[in-house]
Scaffold this motif. Structure first.
Motif, PDB file in Angstrom:
ATOM      1  N   ARG A  19       0.894  -1.143   0.129  1.00 29.33           N
ATOM      2  CA  ARG A  19       0.013  -0.018  -0.049  1.00 29.33           C
ATOM      3  C   ARG A  19       0.838   1.414   0.081  1.00 29.33           C
ATOM      4  NH1 ARG A  19      -2.727   2.491   5.612  1.00 29.33           N
ATOM      5  NH2 ARG A  19      -3.834   4.038   4.425  1.00 29.33           N
ATOM      6  N   ASN A  75      -2.075   1.795  16.290  1.00 34.84           N
ATOM      7  CA  ASN A  75      -2.063   2.712  15.133  1.00 34.84           C
ATOM      8  C   ASN A  75      -3.472   2.588  14.344  1.00 34.84           C
ATOM      9  OD1 ASN A  75      -2.168   4.055  12.493  1.00 34.84           O
ATOM     10  ND2 ASN A  75      -0.061   2.735  11.942  1.00 34.84           N
ATOM     11  N   HIS A  81      -8.544  10.209  12.899  1.00 34.71           N
ATOM     12  CA  HIS A  81      -9.018  11.217  12.352  1.00 34.71           C
ATOM     13  C   HIS A  81     -10.581  11.371  12.548  1.00 34.71           C
ATOM     14  CE1 HIS A  81      -5.079  11.259  10.938  1.00 34.71           C
ATOM     15  NE2 HIS A  81      -5.215  10.525   9.908  1.00 34.71           N
ATOM     16  N   HIS A 101       1.966   6.103  14.056  1.00 29.87           N
ATOM     17  CA  HIS A 101       1.647   6.615  12.762  1.00 29.87           C
ATOM     18  C   HIS A 101       3.071   6.696  11.960  1.00 29.87           C
ATOM     19  CE1 HIS A 101      -2.291   8.009  13.717  1.00 29.87           C
ATOM     20  NE2 HIS A 101      -1.802   8.550  14.799  1.00 29.87           N
ATOM     21  N   ILE A 102       2.855   5.613  11.001  1.00 31.26           N
ATOM     22  CA  ILE A 102       4.043   5.127  10.175  1.00 31.26           C
ATOM     23  C   ILE A 102       4.718   6.687   9.602  1.00 31.26           C
ATOM     24  CG2 ILE A 102       4.966   3.939   8.132  1.00 31.26           C
ATOM     25  CD1 ILE A 102       2.812   1.885   8.974  1.00 31.26           C
ATOM     26  N   SER A 103       3.594   7.291   8.858  1.00 31.75           N
ATOM     27  CA  SER A 103       4.066   8.403   8.297  1.00 31.75           C
ATOM     28  C   SER A 103       3.769   9.759   9.600  1.00 31.75           C
ATOM     29  CB  SER A 103       3.096   8.602   7.179  1.00 31.75           C
ATOM     30  OG  SER A 103       1.622   8.885   7.633  1.00 31.75           O
ATOM     31  N   ARG A 112      -5.458  15.090   8.273  1.00 36.75           N
ATOM     32  CA  ARG A 112      -4.690  14.184   9.098  1.00 36.75           C
ATOM     33  C   ARG A 112      -4.132  14.533  10.387  1.00 36.75           C
ATOM     34  NH1 ARG A 112      -4.596   9.547   5.677  1.00 36.75           N
ATOM     35  NH2 ARG A 112      -4.551  10.280   3.478  1.00 36.75           N
TER      36      ARG A 112
HETATM   37  C1  DQA Z   1      -1.450   6.262   9.324  1.00 37.65           C
HETATM   38  C2  DQA Z   1      -1.862   7.758   9.012  1.00 37.65           C
HETATM   39  C3  DQA Z   1      -3.228   7.811   8.709  1.00 37.65           C
HETATM   40  O1  DQA Z   1      -3.676   9.274   8.464  1.00 37.65           O
HETATM   41  C4  DQA Z   1      -3.813   6.857   7.636  1.00 37.65           C
HETATM   42  O2  DQA Z   1      -5.039   7.164   7.422  1.00 37.65           O
HETATM   43  C5  DQA Z   1      -3.416   5.642   7.762  1.00 37.65           C
HETATM   44  C6  DQA Z   1      -2.056   5.445   8.266  1.00 37.65           C
HETATM   45  C7  DQA Z   1       0.041   5.991   9.442  1.00 37.65           C
HETATM   46  O3  DQA Z   1       0.314   5.177   9.909  1.00 37.65           O
HETATM   47  O4  DQA Z   1       0.892   6.928   9.025  1.00 37.65           O
HETATM   48  O5  DQA Z   1      -3.841   4.620   7.427  1.00 37.65           O
HETATM   49  O6  DQA Z   1      -2.158   6.048  10.613  1.00 37.65           O
END
Ligand code: DQA
Length: 145
Positions: A19, A75, A81, A101-103, A112
Motif C-alpha cells: 500500500r 495505529n 481522524h 503513525h508510520i507517516s 490528518r
Molecule cells: C497512518 C496515517 C493515517 O492518516 C492513515 O489514514 C493511515 C496510516 C500512518 O500510519 O501513517 O492509514 O495512521
C-alpha cells in the motif's frame, strides 16, 4: 510475571508493504510484528497482535485489553481522524497507551493533522516509518518494567 502488550492496527494496514510504499514503506505487517517479537525477546512481555478494517472490532479488542493487557500500542490508521468511539474505548483502559503513525501525519493533508486518539495517548510517534512501532514498544516495556 509476564505482562501482555496489545498491538492494534486499523484499516488498510493489512496491506502494508504494497500500500503506497512511497509513504508507508516496503515492510509488511508480518515483518513489523516479527521485529516487535524479536525486540520483546525474553524480557517478560507477551505481545498480542490484532488488525482490523472494522471500527467495532477494534473497540472490542480494546475492551478485551481492559482485562488482559497492561498496555496498548495502537495505529488507528484513518480512524485516528474520525473515531470518537475508539477514543471513548481507550478512555476505559487504565494502562499506558502509545499512538503510532508510520507517516508524519502533520506533514500531510490537513484532515490528518487532528487525532481524537491523541486526547488519550500517553505518547505519540509519527513519521519514523515502521521503526515507530519498535520505539513505542521500547517505551512501553520501560514503562511497565
Ligand atoms: C497512518 C496515517 C493515517 O492518516 C492513515 O489514514 C493511515 C496510516 C500512518 O500510519 O501513517 O492509514 O495512521
Amino acid at each position: 510475571m509476564t505482562q501482555k502488550i496489545c498491538v492494534l492496527n486499523g484499516p488498510n494496514l493489512n496491506l502494508l508493504g504494497t500500500r503506497q510504499p512511497e509513504i508507508y514503506g516496503a515492510e509488511t505487517l508480518a515483518d513489523v510484528e516479527s521485529a516487535m517479537t524479536k525486540l520483546a525477546g525474553d524480557k517478560g512481555f507477551q505481545l498480542g497482535f490484532f488488525q482490523s478494517n472494522h471500527e467495532g472490532a477494534i473497540i472490542d479488542q480494546i475492551h478485551a485489553a481492559r482485562d488482559e493487557a497492561a498496555g496498548i500500542i495502537i495505529n488507528p490508521a484513518a480512524y485516528t481522524h474520525t473515531s470518537v468511539a475508539i477514543l471513548d474505548a481507550l478512555n476505559t483502559f487504565e494502562g499506558p497507551v502509545v499512538e503510532v503513525h508510520i507517516s508524519n501525519i502533520h506533514k500531510r493533508e490537513a484532515f490528518r493533522h487532528h487525532s481524537y486518539v491523541s486526547l488519550r495517548a500517553d505518547g505519540v510517534i509519527a513519521g519514523l516509518g515502521t521503526r515507530g512501532y519498535l520505539a513505542a514498544l521500547d517505551f512501553m516495556m520501560a514503562t511497565l518494567a
